[in-house]
Design an enzyme around this catalytic site. Structure first.
Site, PDB file in Angstrom:
ATOM      1  N   LYS A   1       0.805  -1.221   0.000  1.00  0.00           N
ATOM      2  CA  LYS A   1       0.000   0.000   0.000  1.00  0.00           C
ATOM      3  C   LYS A   1       0.843   1.279   0.000  1.00  0.00           C
ATOM      4  O   LYS A   1       0.367   2.322  -0.441  1.00  0.00           O
ATOM      5  CB  LYS A   1      -0.988  -0.024   1.173  1.00  0.00           C
ATOM      6  CG  LYS A   1      -2.073  -1.071   0.973  1.00  0.00           C
ATOM      7  CD  LYS A   1      -3.124  -1.053   2.046  1.00  0.00           C
ATOM      8  CE  LYS A   1      -4.123  -2.172   1.736  1.00  0.00           C
ATOM      9  NZ  LYS A   1      -5.154  -2.332   2.729  1.00  0.00           N
TER      10      LYS A   1
ATOM     11  N   ARG B   1      -7.329  -7.665  -9.048  1.00  0.00           N
ATOM     12  CA  ARG B   1      -8.012  -8.947  -9.254  1.00  0.00           C
ATOM     13  C   ARG B   1      -9.495  -8.701  -9.466  1.00  0.00           C
ATOM     14  O   ARG B   1      -9.966  -7.575  -9.320  1.00  0.00           O
ATOM     15  CB  ARG B   1      -7.829  -9.806  -8.006  1.00  0.00           C
ATOM     16  CG  ARG B   1      -8.322  -9.063  -6.771  1.00  0.00           C
ATOM     17  CD  ARG B   1      -8.261  -9.867  -5.509  1.00  0.00           C
ATOM     18  NE  ARG B   1      -8.406  -9.055  -4.329  1.00  0.00           N
ATOM     19  CZ  ARG B   1      -9.547  -8.664  -3.798  1.00  0.00           C
ATOM     20  NH1 ARG B   1     -10.679  -9.004  -4.369  1.00  0.00           N
ATOM     21  NH2 ARG B   1      -9.582  -7.922  -2.711  1.00  0.00           N
TER      22      ARG B   1
ATOM     23  N   GLU C   1      -2.043   6.580   8.108  1.00  0.00           N
ATOM     24  CA  GLU C   1      -2.627   7.651   7.297  1.00  0.00           C
ATOM     25  C   GLU C   1      -3.740   8.323   8.075  1.00  0.00           C
ATOM     26  O   GLU C   1      -4.217   7.786   9.080  1.00  0.00           O
ATOM     27  CB  GLU C   1      -3.091   7.153   5.924  1.00  0.00           C
ATOM     28  CG  GLU C   1      -4.202   6.156   5.930  1.00  0.00           C
ATOM     29  CD  GLU C   1      -4.564   5.595   4.546  1.00  0.00           C
ATOM     30  OE1 GLU C   1      -3.732   5.586   3.616  1.00  0.00           O
ATOM     31  OE2 GLU C   1      -5.708   5.145   4.403  1.00  0.00           O
TER      32      GLU C   1
HETATM   33  P1  ADP Z   1     -13.197  -7.461  -2.216  1.00  0.00           P
HETATM   34  O1  ADP Z   1     -12.093  -6.464  -2.205  1.00  0.00           O
HETATM   35  O2  ADP Z   1     -13.349  -8.218  -3.469  1.00  0.00           O
HETATM   36  O3  ADP Z   1     -14.418  -6.879  -1.658  1.00  0.00           O
HETATM   37  P2  ADP Z   1     -12.518  -8.759   0.239  1.00  0.00           P
HETATM   38  O4  ADP Z   1     -11.630  -7.713   0.786  1.00  0.00           O
HETATM   39  O5  ADP Z   1     -13.820  -9.009   0.896  1.00  0.00           O
HETATM   40  O6  ADP Z   1     -12.726  -8.605  -1.295  1.00  0.00           O
HETATM   41  O7  ADP Z   1     -11.717 -10.112   0.183  1.00  0.00           O
HETATM   42  C1  ADP Z   1     -12.209 -11.234  -0.510  1.00  0.00           C
HETATM   43  C2  ADP Z   1     -11.579 -12.459   0.075  1.00  0.00           C
HETATM   44  O8  ADP Z   1     -10.185 -12.423  -0.081  1.00  0.00           O
HETATM   45  C3  ADP Z   1     -11.820 -12.633   1.556  1.00  0.00           C
HETATM   46  O9  ADP Z   1     -11.904 -14.010   1.822  1.00  0.00           O
HETATM   47  C4  ADP Z   1     -10.580 -12.038   2.185  1.00  0.00           C
HETATM   48  O10 ADP Z   1     -10.357 -12.561   3.459  1.00  0.00           O
HETATM   49  C5  ADP Z   1      -9.526 -12.453   1.181  1.00  0.00           C
HETATM   50  N1  ADP Z   1      -8.407 -11.498   1.077  1.00  0.00           N
HETATM   51  C6  ADP Z   1      -8.436 -10.277   0.528  1.00  0.00           C
HETATM   52  N2  ADP Z   1      -7.216  -9.698   0.552  1.00  0.00           N
HETATM   53  C7  ADP Z   1      -6.388 -10.594   1.138  1.00  0.00           C
HETATM   54  C8  ADP Z   1      -4.987 -10.604   1.452  1.00  0.00           C
HETATM   55  N3  ADP Z   1      -4.175  -9.581   1.165  1.00  0.00           N
HETATM   56  N4  ADP Z   1      -4.492 -11.694   2.058  1.00  0.00           N
HETATM   57  C9  ADP Z   1      -5.293 -12.736   2.357  1.00  0.00           C
HETATM   58  N5  ADP Z   1      -6.600 -12.794   2.076  1.00  0.00           N
HETATM   59  C10 ADP Z   1      -7.145 -11.745   1.479  1.00  0.00           C
HETATM   60  P1  ADP Z   2      -8.283  -3.736   2.600  1.00  0.00           P
HETATM   61  O1  ADP Z   2      -7.058  -3.964   1.776  1.00  0.00           O
HETATM   62  O2  ADP Z   2      -8.349  -4.582   3.800  1.00  0.00           O
HETATM   63  O3  ADP Z   2      -9.532  -3.728   1.764  1.00  0.00           O
HETATM   64  P2  ADP Z   2      -8.484  -0.834   2.657  1.00  0.00           P
HETATM   65  O4  ADP Z   2      -7.284   0.034   2.672  1.00  0.00           O
HETATM   66  O5  ADP Z   2      -9.216  -0.953   1.376  1.00  0.00           O
HETATM   67  O6  ADP Z   2      -8.089  -2.275   3.184  1.00  0.00           O
HETATM   68  O7  ADP Z   2      -9.498  -0.367   3.786  1.00  0.00           O
HETATM   69  C1  ADP Z   2     -10.634  -1.134   4.141  1.00  0.00           C
HETATM   70  C2  ADP Z   2     -11.686  -0.237   4.768  1.00  0.00           C
HETATM   71  O8  ADP Z   2     -11.161   0.414   5.932  1.00  0.00           O
HETATM   72  C3  ADP Z   2     -12.163   0.886   3.889  1.00  0.00           C
HETATM   73  O9  ADP Z   2     -13.208   0.488   3.020  1.00  0.00           O
HETATM   74  C4  ADP Z   2     -12.610   1.928   4.898  1.00  0.00           C
HETATM   75  O10 ADP Z   2     -13.890   1.657   5.385  1.00  0.00           O
HETATM   76  C5  ADP Z   2     -11.617   1.746   6.027  1.00  0.00           C
HETATM   77  N1  ADP Z   2     -10.486   2.674   5.872  1.00  0.00           N
HETATM   78  C6  ADP Z   2      -9.265   2.386   5.370  1.00  0.00           C
HETATM   79  N2  ADP Z   2      -8.452   3.457   5.395  1.00  0.00           N
HETATM   80  C7  ADP Z   2      -9.176   4.467   5.933  1.00  0.00           C
HETATM   81  C8  ADP Z   2      -8.916   5.841   6.246  1.00  0.00           C
HETATM   82  N3  ADP Z   2      -7.730   6.400   6.009  1.00  0.00           N
HETATM   83  N4  ADP Z   2      -9.913   6.564   6.800  1.00  0.00           N
HETATM   84  C9  ADP Z   2     -11.118   6.023   7.065  1.00  0.00           C
HETATM   85  N5  ADP Z   2     -11.432   4.745   6.792  1.00  0.00           N
HETATM   86  C10 ADP Z   2     -10.482   3.970   6.234  1.00  0.00           C
END
Ligand code: ADP
Ligand code: ADP
Ligand code: MG
Length: 472
Positions: free
Chosen positions: A115, A291, A199
């Site tokens: 990230k 993906r 952040e």
């Molecule tokens: P999307 O971004 O498609 O909404 P999710 O964040 O819900 O997906 O993740 C989909 C699936 O992939 C879940 O089972 C989640 O636990 C798994 N997953 C997502 N990112 C990772 C990661 N970096 N490492 C391991 N599992 C992950």
């Molecule tokens: P992941 O890889 O697990 O999907 P993200 O960086 O996409 O992680 O963050 C997942 C969720 O966490 C976001 O959809 C949001 O709800 C919350 N989030 C992440 N970063 C921030 C931020 N800087 N401020 C507020 N909410 C955040």
């Protein structure tokens, strides 16, 4: 020409990929471990290979899986989501072994999976990012100094995180000090890497993400946005396309930013650029997922474009079939992640046998499921067992259709998130399309529902449970 694809996944997404292959006249090969012997993806694919008794490890062994692809004569591999989908190593192994990886290059996966690197690439491309660290945090002192500089609340985040894990909000210095080691330990356990960054926390943001498609000839388009603000613990529950909370001008703006992001990193295949929208209408880049996503179905519903088929065409070297001005959308779509969890009991996973399952149907209803009557939800994997996607012309209609379809969908044997979603759909803020990522947390009362089961179905469910128990 791609003729045979190894599906390196399980569950509903493996079934989804097999379906795309079938419609394109492509053979599909499933993989499975002992726990999935009777799984739907194994039954639906043209061939299936057993990868051992370890329930999860088999799906994570990149060398083994690519070997199966080669020996079974596959010319491509689709990673789905989760598991190895964001693992640059498998893309690399595929490239080496002459199997087309259906996704971007290993380099781009590695860059966007980190990230910090992703943020830095976006900043260089002129895409707005939330203020935060330039690199990984060296120690808690650096975290404290930076938090003081950008101001609380802040988010501590695992640099290699995903699936909503390894993220903690800190409202003050005390919380930051308390959470720092926790996030490092979560990151090490869940992602095998202890790196964390910080952040600014955007307070009560909306999660708006843009679907993109980019081919190997330098063309990139966006397929509009999804609103994934209905989340619990940073994990999405309900996803909507298009967002009912943004204007056409905002839509064009973030669509443009997402395409710019693709060009900036040399992106290829389907991807998602995630943004946060703050209360003053500013968009900030959050991360890019390299993906297919769980919620791709809502974009398919409003655009009519089959994203998995497009992924396969792109991996096959074909040019995008649409120019930006040729894609459009119609109506609204809403996806519900049907998780085998008990909302009344802190969303505790409920594994076990689905004694009876009646699928919803009728106009505008789509089901992507790995479950069926008699299916045993194994305890080793994600608790999501189905996705219900509904489509309708207007926001009001899609909410009503969602309510009706959730009502039609009956799952016995395990508790699910269905009754909880019914409560969300009744809430006036949701109905008025006014919600942010704080919605679930700020409405704890919504888990106080009563499940009404028609008496004849209750009797049938009891009979089925007794039969199952007696091994009939
Ligand atoms: P999307 O971004 O498609 O909404 P999710 O964040 O819900 O997906 O993740 C989909 C699936 O992939 C879940 O089972 C989640 O636990 C798994 N997953 C997502 N990112 C990772 C990661 N970096 N490492 C391991 N599992 C992950
Ligand atoms: P992941 O890889 O697990 O999907 P993200 O960086 O996409 O992680 O963050 C997942 C969720 O966490 C976001 O959809 C949001 O709800 C919350 N989030 C992440 N970063 C921030 C931020 N800087 N401020 C507020 N909410 C955040
Ligand atoms: Mg995310």
């Amino acid at each position: 020409m791609i003729r045979k694809i190894l599906v390196a996944n399980r569950g509903e997404i493996a079934v989804r990929i097999v379906r795309a292959c079938s419609e394109m006249g492509i053979k599909s090969v499933a993989i499975y471990t002992d726990a999935d012997r009777h799984a739907l993806h194994v039954k639906k694919a043209d061939e299936a290979y057993h990868l051992g008794s370890e329930p999860v490890a088999g799906y994570l062994n990149a060398h083994n899986i690519v070997n199966v692809a080669v020996t079974s004569g596959c010319d491509a591999l689709h990673p789905g989501y989760g598991f190895l989908s964001e693992n640059p190593e498998i893309a690399e192994i595929c490239a080496r072994r002459g199997v087309k990886f259906i996704g971007p290059s290993a380099d781009v996966i590695a860059q966007m999976g980190d990230k910090i690197q992703a943020r830095n690439a976006m900043i260089a491309a002129g895409i707005p990012c939330v203020p935060g660290s330039d690199g990984n945090l060296a120690d808690v002192e650096e975290a404290r100094d930076l938090a003081n500089k950008i101001g609380y609340p802040v988010m501590l985040k695992a640099t290699n995180g995903g699936g909503g894990r390894g993220i903690r909000r800190c409202d003050n210095e005390k919380e930051l000090l308390a959470n720092y080691d926790r996030v490092i330990s979560e990151a090490s356990k869940a992602f095998g890497k202890p790196e964390v960054f910080l952040e600014k926390c955007v307070v009560n943001p909306r999660h708006i993400e843009v679907q993109v498609l980019a081919d190997s000839h330098g063309n990139a388009i966006h397929l509009f946005e999804r609103d994934c603000s209905i989340q619990r613990r940073n994990q999405k529950l309900i996803e909507i396309a298009p967002s009912p909370q943004i204007t056409q001008e905002q839509r064009d703006y973030i669509g443009g930013l997402a395409v710019k992001a693709c060009h900036a990193v040399g992106y290829e295949n389907a991807g998602t650029v995630e943004f946060l929208l703050d209360q003053d209408n500013n968009f900030f880049f959050m991360e890019m997922n390299t993906r297919i996503q769980v919620e791709h179905t809502v974009t398919e519903s409003i655009t009519g474009i089959d994203l998995v088929q497009e992924q396969i065409r792109i991996a096959d070297g074909m040019e995008l079939r649409y120019k930006q001005e040729e894609v459009g959308f119609r109506g609204f779509a809403m996806e519900f992640r049907i998780n085998a969890e008990d909302p009344k009991n802190g969303f505790m996973p409920c594994f076990g046998k689905i004694t009876r399952y009646y699928a919803p149907g009728g106009p505008g209803v789509r089901i992507d499921a790995a479950m069926f009557s008699g299916y045993v939800v194994p305890p080793y994997f994600d608790s999501m067992c189905a996705k219900l996607t509904v489509w309708a012309l207007t926001w009001e209609e899609v909410v009503e259709r969602g309510r009706r379809a959730l009502n039609d969908m009956l799952v016995y044997g395990v508790k699910t998130t269905i009754p909880y979603y019914q409560e969300i759909l009744k809430h006036p803020d949701f109905r008025n399309a006014d919600f942010n990522t704080g919605f679930v947390e700020s409405h704890p009362e919504l888990v106080n529902y009563v499940v009404k089961v028609p008496p004849e179905l209750r009797a049938a469910a009891i009979a089925a449970a007794i039969a199952a128990h007696e091994g009939i």
